[in-house]
Write an enzyme that holds these catalytic residues in place. Structure first.
Site, PDB file in Angstrom:
ATOM      1  N   SER A 227       0.839  -1.207   0.000  1.00  0.00           N
ATOM      2  CA  SER A 227       0.000   0.000   0.000  1.00  0.00           C
ATOM      3  C   SER A 227       0.876   1.260   0.000  1.00  0.00           C
ATOM      4  O   SER A 227       2.042   1.213   0.414  1.00  0.00           O
ATOM      5  CB  SER A 227      -0.902  -0.022   1.231  1.00  0.00           C
ATOM      6  OG  SER A 227      -0.098  -0.105   2.389  1.00  0.00           O
ATOM      7  N   CYS A 282      -3.611  -4.597  -7.962  1.00  0.00           N
ATOM      8  CA  CYS A 282      -3.139  -3.214  -8.037  1.00  0.00           C
ATOM      9  C   CYS A 282      -3.442  -2.619  -9.404  1.00  0.00           C
ATOM     10  O   CYS A 282      -3.356  -1.420  -9.587  1.00  0.00           O
ATOM     11  CB  CYS A 282      -1.653  -3.151  -7.774  1.00  0.00           C
ATOM     12  SG  CYS A 282      -0.725  -4.021  -9.018  1.00  0.00           S
ATOM     13  N   GLU A 385      -8.312   4.217  -2.376  1.00  0.00           N
ATOM     14  CA  GLU A 385      -8.116   2.886  -2.952  1.00  0.00           C
ATOM     15  C   GLU A 385      -8.924   1.907  -2.091  1.00  0.00           C
ATOM     16  O   GLU A 385      -8.600   1.684  -0.924  1.00  0.00           O
ATOM     17  CB  GLU A 385      -6.637   2.470  -2.934  1.00  0.00           C
ATOM     18  CG  GLU A 385      -6.453   1.102  -3.567  1.00  0.00           C
ATOM     19  CD  GLU A 385      -5.045   0.520  -3.435  1.00  0.00           C
ATOM     20  OE1 GLU A 385      -4.392   0.710  -2.406  1.00  0.00           O
ATOM     21  OE2 GLU A 385      -4.623  -0.143  -4.401  1.00  0.00           O
TER      22      GLU A 385
HETATM   23  P1  NAD Z   1       0.513  -3.719   2.864  1.00  0.00           P
HETATM   24  O1  NAD Z   1       1.147  -2.406   2.593  1.00  0.00           O
HETATM   25  O2  NAD Z   1      -0.398  -3.820   4.042  1.00  0.00           O
HETATM   26  O3  NAD Z   1       1.640  -4.854   3.104  1.00  0.00           O
HETATM   27  C1  NAD Z   1       2.697  -5.044   2.190  1.00  0.00           C
HETATM   28  C2  NAD Z   1       3.888  -5.632   2.946  1.00  0.00           C
HETATM   29  O4  NAD Z   1       4.326  -4.703   3.940  1.00  0.00           O
HETATM   30  C3  NAD Z   1       3.568  -6.923   3.683  1.00  0.00           C
HETATM   31  O5  NAD Z   1       4.662  -7.796   3.559  1.00  0.00           O
HETATM   32  C4  NAD Z   1       3.353  -6.475   5.120  1.00  0.00           C
HETATM   33  O6  NAD Z   1       3.700  -7.461   6.069  1.00  0.00           O
HETATM   34  C5  NAD Z   1       4.254  -5.266   5.249  1.00  0.00           C
HETATM   35  N1  NAD Z   1       3.727  -4.233   6.139  1.00  0.00           N
HETATM   36  C6  NAD Z   1       2.421  -3.948   6.384  1.00  0.00           C
HETATM   37  N2  NAD Z   1       2.316  -2.906   7.233  1.00  0.00           N
HETATM   38  C7  NAD Z   1       3.576  -2.516   7.535  1.00  0.00           C
HETATM   39  C8  NAD Z   1       4.119  -1.487   8.333  1.00  0.00           C
HETATM   40  N3  NAD Z   1       3.338  -0.653   9.017  1.00  0.00           N
HETATM   41  N4  NAD Z   1       5.453  -1.372   8.406  1.00  0.00           N
HETATM   42  C9  NAD Z   1       6.256  -2.208   7.724  1.00  0.00           C
HETATM   43  N5  NAD Z   1       5.792  -3.197   6.935  1.00  0.00           N
HETATM   44  C10 NAD Z   1       4.470  -3.354   6.831  1.00  0.00           C
HETATM   45  O7  NAD Z   1      -0.214  -4.179   1.530  1.00  0.00           O
HETATM   46  P2  NAD Z   1      -1.183  -5.425   1.312  1.00  0.00           P
HETATM   47  O8  NAD Z   1      -2.481  -5.136   1.980  1.00  0.00           O
HETATM   48  O9  NAD Z   1      -0.478  -6.686   1.607  1.00  0.00           O
HETATM   49  O10 NAD Z   1      -1.360  -5.358  -0.283  1.00  0.00           O
HETATM   50  C11 NAD Z   1      -2.298  -4.560  -0.920  1.00  0.00           C
HETATM   51  C12 NAD Z   1      -1.691  -3.254  -1.376  1.00  0.00           C
HETATM   52  O11 NAD Z   1      -0.592  -3.514  -2.237  1.00  0.00           O
HETATM   53  C13 NAD Z   1      -2.656  -2.411  -2.199  1.00  0.00           C
HETATM   54  O12 NAD Z   1      -2.516  -1.072  -1.828  1.00  0.00           O
HETATM   55  C14 NAD Z   1      -2.191  -2.627  -3.637  1.00  0.00           C
HETATM   56  O13 NAD Z   1      -2.498  -1.590  -4.535  1.00  0.00           O
HETATM   57  C15 NAD Z   1      -0.722  -2.730  -3.424  1.00  0.00           C
HETATM   58  N6  NAD Z   1      -0.094  -3.407  -4.543  1.00  0.00           N
HETATM   59  C16 NAD Z   1       0.606  -2.642  -5.424  1.00  0.00           C
HETATM   60  C17 NAD Z   1       1.186  -3.227  -6.527  1.00  0.00           C
HETATM   61  C18 NAD Z   1       1.959  -2.404  -7.511  1.00  0.00           C
HETATM   62  O14 NAD Z   1       2.561  -2.988  -8.378  1.00  0.00           O
HETATM   63  N7  NAD Z   1       1.993  -1.100  -7.414  1.00  0.00           N
HETATM   64  C19 NAD Z   1       1.059  -4.611  -6.733  1.00  0.00           C
HETATM   65  C20 NAD Z   1       0.344  -5.370  -5.806  1.00  0.00           C
HETATM   66  C21 NAD Z   1      -0.228  -4.746  -4.707  1.00  0.00           C
END
Ligand code: NAD
Length: 500
Positions: A227, A282, A385
């Site tokens: 995210s 995404c 989003e």
């Molecule tokens: P997320 O940001 O919650 O988590 C992503 C990763 O970060 C995970 O491994 C998680 O354990 C870690 N994480 C979560 N919170 C954290 C924090 N506070 N500090 C450090 N690390 C942390 O995302 P999600 O819910 O797993 O995935 C969905 C999001 O990913 C959506 O926003 C989507 O758009 C995005 N996404 C983007 C792409 C792209 O190519 N731009 C591709 C796939 C997903």
């Protein structure tokens, strides 16, 4: 019996007892199916230590040796794709065909990585100065980290680690704690492919593990996908610790439909791109910008298709859309539907009442496909989003108004235009502020030999994933200027090169 997923360090499952663990769910049933260990600082350090230890010899492995292992990994992945897809379905919830598609897109990057020698060839300039030749090489960085999201537990890690490994780096992967088993499967495939221990390591967990990776002095680069707030956090912290970073964030992808578009094609695209994988992509389309007078007729066709969508467990062959990842996320997405109604959008199709197939789905994390019309740019269904099966139609009067709306959005991952007018399509691809553009293609994910990445709040850093940019990210340049004593051409010259 429930499963237990732990870290993979130096070619073996970690043998310790974790201080903290998380539950793994099957989102279709809502049941806990296992637990996953959460790494503390010590386990991250152990994994990084293994990656440091393996780097010394892996960087010396010949290109032929590396690519032979990559080819074997590709073959094993292809043979195991059905099993891997089943694991993804069980923990993520997407339908089996979609999970197979995810594996196939990851496999394409592995195939690209098999050809990495072509990209590691440097340039050579003979006689750059008198008796002096210059050449360039690209060398690996060292141990690198990949931190990935829940929505593509196999594909997103494969956007990165095949190239990182092919280029001679070693890897620590921190997958999402919500669906961690795919990473375990991939680690075992690497071992069977003959990858030396320690070249590919996996640590599971949450912020504690991520924070240690971001500050660890031996991690040279971080590839993050998730995210936007976390992407920004990762970018700022890892760069502060001197690392190379590519941090891909969230998205709000628009699909602009012009009045001359093929409306059946546009309706099919909107339904596939809006509701495929329950909108947890995404590159999902979440805002359909309809240039009047196209909206009424387009909505009729989208509604027809939505009514026929089969929502059910991803493992059931008839299902076309599965559940959301967690109960908390399903509640959050549902709250956006409530907010859209309160803020005055027209709720054309209410996913809250959509029938769910299957006997064992009562406690699953469900929301059916939802369609709003007459959404305005200040409503939360438009600004945020949502990452769920909620599609918003925004009506605009002209192409210019539609383009201005898209370009004003803080995200810039993908954008698509639907039209039969080549001139309008050409103008759109030139003017739109997004990293990936589709023309009559709703989800323009680049093939493996191009690179994937958005603009604005969808990417922090300057390098996109995979393709040539991926190779560049995982290597650093070195330029060698050389002169050899050649008595037959006048002997040694100790002076500074004069470039004559
Ligand atoms: P997320 O940001 O919650 O988590 C992503 C990763 O970060 C995970 O491994 C998680 O354990 C870690 N994480 C979560 N919170 C954290 C924090 N506070 N500090 C450090 N690390 C942390 O995302 P999600 O819910 O797993 O995935 C969905 C999001 O990913 C959506 O926003 C989507 O758009 C995005 N996404 C983007 C792409 C792209 O190519 N731009 C591709 C796939 C997903």
């Amino acid at each position: 019996m429930t499963k237990h997923i732990t870290h993979w360090i130096d070619g073996a499952a970690w043998g310790g007892v974790a201080e903290r663990r998380g539950d793994i769910h099957n989102p279709a049933t809502g049941r806990v199916t296992g637990t996953v260990d959460f790494a503390s600082v010590a386990e991250v350090d152990q994994a990084v230590g293994a990656a440091v230890g393996a780097f010394a010899s892996w960087r010396e492995a010949s290109l032929a040796q590396r690519t032979r292992i990559l080819f074997r990994f590709r073959e094993l992945l292809d043979a195991g794709k059905d099993d891997l897809a089943r694991i993804i379905v069980e923990e993520h919830g997407k339908v089996h065909a979609d999970a197979l598609g995810e594996v196939a897109r990851g496999q394409e990057v592995v195939e690209f990585a098999c050809g990495v020698p072509q990209f590691l060839k440097g340039g050579f300039s003979e006689q750059a100065s008198t008796g002096i030749d210059v050449h360039a090489v690209r060398q690996p960085l060292g141990p690198v980290a990949v931190i990935s999201p829940f929505n593509f537990p196999a594909m997103v890690p494969m956007w990165f680690f095949p190239l990182a490994i092919a280029a001679g780096n070693t890897v620590v992967l921190k997958p999402s704690e919500k669906d961690p088993s795919a990473a375990q499967f991939l680690a075992e495939l690497w071992q069977r492919a003959g990858l030396p221990d320690g070249v590919f390591n996996v640590v599971h967990g949450d912020k504690t593990a991520v924070d240690r990776i971001l500050e660890h002095p031996d991690i040279k680069a971080v590839s993050f996908v998730g995210s936007t707030p976390v992407a920004k956090y990762v970018y700022e912290n890892a760069t502060r610790h001197g690392k190379r970073v590519q941090a891909l964030g969230g998205a709000k992808n628009h699909m602009l439909v012009l009045p001359d578009a093929d409306l059946d094609l546009a309706a099919d695209a909107a339904v596939n791109a809006g509701f495929g994988a329950a909108g947890e992509r995404c590159m999902a389309v979440s805002a359909l910008v309809a240039v009047e007078p196209v909206a009424d007729e387009l909505i009729v066709r989208i509604k027809e298709r939505m009514a026929a969508l089969r929502v059910g467990a991803g493992c059931a062959p008839a299902s076309e859309m599965g559940p959301l990842i967690t109960r908390q996320h399903a509640d959050k997405v549902t709250s956006y539907v409530d907010a859209g109604v309160e803020e005055g959008a027209d709720l054309v199709v209410d996913g809250r009442g959509h029938p769910i197939d299957g006997d064992d789905t009562a406690d699953g994390f469900w929301l059916g496909p939802t369609l709003f019309d007459k959404v305005t740019p200040e409503m939360s269904v438009y600004t945020d989003e949502i990452f769920g099966p909620v599609l918003s139609v925004v009506r605009v009067a002209s192409y210019d108004d539609g383009l201005a709306l898209i370009n004003a959005n803080p995200y810039g991952n993908g954008a698509a235009v639907f039209t039969n007018d080549g001139g309008a399509a050409r103008r759109f691809q030139h003017e739109v502020e997004a990293g990936m553009v589709g023309i009559n293609v709703p989800i323009p994910v680049p093939v493996a030999y191009y690179s994937f990445g958005g603009w604005k709040n969808s990417l922090f850093g300057d390098t996109h994933a995979y393709g040539a940019e991926g190779v560049h990210f995982y290597t650093r340049g070195k330029v060698v200027t050389q002169r050899w004593l050649d008595p037959s051409h006048g002997g040694i010259n100790l002076g500074f090169p004069t470039h004559t």
